[in-house]
Design an enzyme around this catalytic site. Structure first.
Site, PDB file in Angstrom:
ATOM      1  N   THR A 172      10.732  -1.439   6.153  1.00  0.00           N
ATOM      2  CA  THR A 172      10.161  -2.806   6.097  1.00  0.00           C
ATOM      3  C   THR A 172      10.374  -3.600   4.711  1.00  0.00           C
ATOM      4  O   THR A 172      10.597  -5.005   4.884  1.00  0.00           O
ATOM      5  CB  THR A 172       8.483  -2.777   6.267  1.00  0.00           C
ATOM      6  OG1 THR A 172       8.176  -1.993   7.708  1.00  0.00           O
ATOM      7  CG2 THR A 172       7.733  -3.968   6.236  1.00  0.00           C
ATOM      8  N   LYS A 225       6.128   7.732   0.158  1.00  0.00           N
ATOM      9  CA  LYS A 225       6.251   8.950   0.802  1.00  0.00           C
ATOM     10  C   LYS A 225       7.420   9.474   0.888  1.00  0.00           C
ATOM     11  O   LYS A 225       8.491   9.161   1.168  1.00  0.00           O
ATOM     12  CB  LYS A 225       5.487   8.720   2.368  1.00  0.00           C
ATOM     13  CG  LYS A 225       5.350  10.038   3.255  1.00  0.00           C
ATOM     14  CD  LYS A 225       4.820   9.492   4.603  1.00  0.00           C
ATOM     15  CE  LYS A 225       3.234   9.156   4.584  1.00  0.00           C
ATOM     16  NZ  LYS A 225       2.946   8.871   6.000  1.00  0.00           N
ATOM     17  N   VAL A 237      -1.950   9.782   5.811  1.00  0.00           N
ATOM     18  CA  VAL A 237      -3.042   9.486   5.080  1.00  0.00           C
ATOM     19  C   VAL A 237      -3.855   8.196   5.258  1.00  0.00           C
ATOM     20  O   VAL A 237      -3.191   7.327   5.768  1.00  0.00           O
ATOM     21  CB  VAL A 237      -2.886   9.452   3.596  1.00  0.00           C
ATOM     22  CG1 VAL A 237      -2.316  10.675   2.988  1.00  0.00           C
ATOM     23  CG2 VAL A 237      -1.539   8.452   3.201  1.00  0.00           C
ATOM     24  N   ASP A 284       7.033   4.173   3.547  1.00  0.00           N
ATOM     25  CA  ASP A 284       7.294   5.067   4.079  1.00  0.00           C
ATOM     26  C   ASP A 284       8.554   5.373   4.343  1.00  0.00           C
ATOM     27  O   ASP A 284       9.362   5.787   3.592  1.00  0.00           O
ATOM     28  CB  ASP A 284       6.417   4.907   5.568  1.00  0.00           C
ATOM     29  CG  ASP A 284       6.255   6.197   6.428  1.00  0.00           C
ATOM     30  OD1 ASP A 284       7.287   6.927   6.287  1.00  0.00           O
ATOM     31  OD2 ASP A 284       5.386   6.148   7.272  1.00  0.00           O
ATOM     32  N   ASP A 334       0.711  -1.131   0.174  1.00  0.00           N
ATOM     33  CA  ASP A 334      -0.121   0.175  -0.196  1.00  0.00           C
ATOM     34  C   ASP A 334       0.863   1.176   0.014  1.00  0.00           C
ATOM     35  O   ASP A 334       0.709   2.150  -0.794  1.00  0.00           O
ATOM     36  CB  ASP A 334      -1.112   0.100   1.139  1.00  0.00           C
ATOM     37  CG  ASP A 334      -0.382  -0.141   2.451  1.00  0.00           C
ATOM     38  OD1 ASP A 334       1.118  -0.455   2.400  1.00  0.00           O
ATOM     39  OD2 ASP A 334      -0.906  -0.027   3.501  1.00  0.00           O
ATOM     40  N   LYS A 378       2.274  13.438   4.766  1.00  0.00           N
ATOM     41  CA  LYS A 378       1.287  13.616   5.665  1.00  0.00           C
ATOM     42  C   LYS A 378       0.716  12.303   5.946  1.00  0.00           C
ATOM     43  O   LYS A 378       1.253  11.188   5.248  1.00  0.00           O
ATOM     44  CB  LYS A 378       0.105  14.459   4.570  1.00  0.00           C
ATOM     45  CG  LYS A 378       0.825  15.637   4.265  1.00  0.00           C
ATOM     46  CD  LYS A 378      -0.421  16.185   3.140  1.00  0.00           C
ATOM     47  CE  LYS A 378       0.043  17.453   2.596  1.00  0.00           C
ATOM     48  NZ  LYS A 378      -0.145  18.524   3.508  1.00  0.00           N
TER      49      LYS A 378
END
Length: 200
Positions: free
Chosen positions: A124, A148, A170, A120, A117, A168
């Site tokens: 991971t 991101k 989200v 960041d 999805d 941000k």
């Protein structure tokens, strides 16, 4: 030997404010918990279809095992694989089979497409890719709906990216905050009220 080109990325600028909530259908129970609609559902689906075309173009002719990484990616995974890639495969002369599994069983047998999805920090994915090396898969590629832009990033970039977004918080389209907002179709920016209301 396959060569992979860098595909265009849909970059959302730091100045982008998104859209007023009143312009979209938002579940009433989230009305006070969101600031703005950041990426509308229709735009997500259109971009996902384009990613499906890029994946088919770059991984054509291979038998692919598609793995959904963490449950936040299940909507993106379903739309990407079950709707768009499956439809393209039916209308294509490529001899490809997309195997849809949710667990990493026998990854050494086939080429892997990991579907996420959001990237960041990237920690991971780097850890997961290192773990998969022990199975000696023939090929591993990663598709992520969001990447991101954050100073916490370790510099990892997936092979296929839907949207590059600012730093941000989200939610929506299966991205959650403590298991809430997964049922929201649009990707939205959570409000301070929402963070406080649903904090663990």
């Amino acid at each position: 030997k396959l060569s992979f080109k860098i595909i265009c990325v849909f970059q959302i600028s730091d100045e982008e404010q998104g859209y007023d909530l009143d312009l979209f259908c938002i579940p009433k129970h989230y009305a006070d918990d969101l600031e703005r609609v950041y990426i509308p559902h229709g735009l997500i689906l259109d971009r996902t279809e384009r990613l499906a075309r890029e994946i088919m173009k770059n991984m054509g002719g291979h038998h692919i095992v598609a793995l959904c990484v963490l449950k936040g990616g299940y909507k993106f995974f379903a739309d990407l694989l079950l709707d768009y890639i499956k439809a393209l495969n039916r209308n294509s002369d490529l001899t490809k089979q997309i195997h849809l599994i949710l667990n990493d069983t026998h990854p050494h047998l086939l080429d892997l497409l990991l579907v996420r999805d959001i990237i960041d920090t990237g920690k991971t994915m780097k850890t997961l890719l290192e773990l998969l090396k022990q199975y000696n898969p023939k090929m591993v590629k990663v598709a992520s709906l969001l990447v991101k832009r954050t100073p916490r990033s370790v510099g990892y970039r997936p092979d296929f990216v839907g949207f590059e977004v600012p730093d941000k918080f989200v939610v929506g389209y299966a991205l959650d905050y403590n298991e809430y907002f997964r049922d929201l179709n649009h990707i939205c920016v959570i409000s301070e009220t929402g963070k406080e209301k649903y904090k663990a």
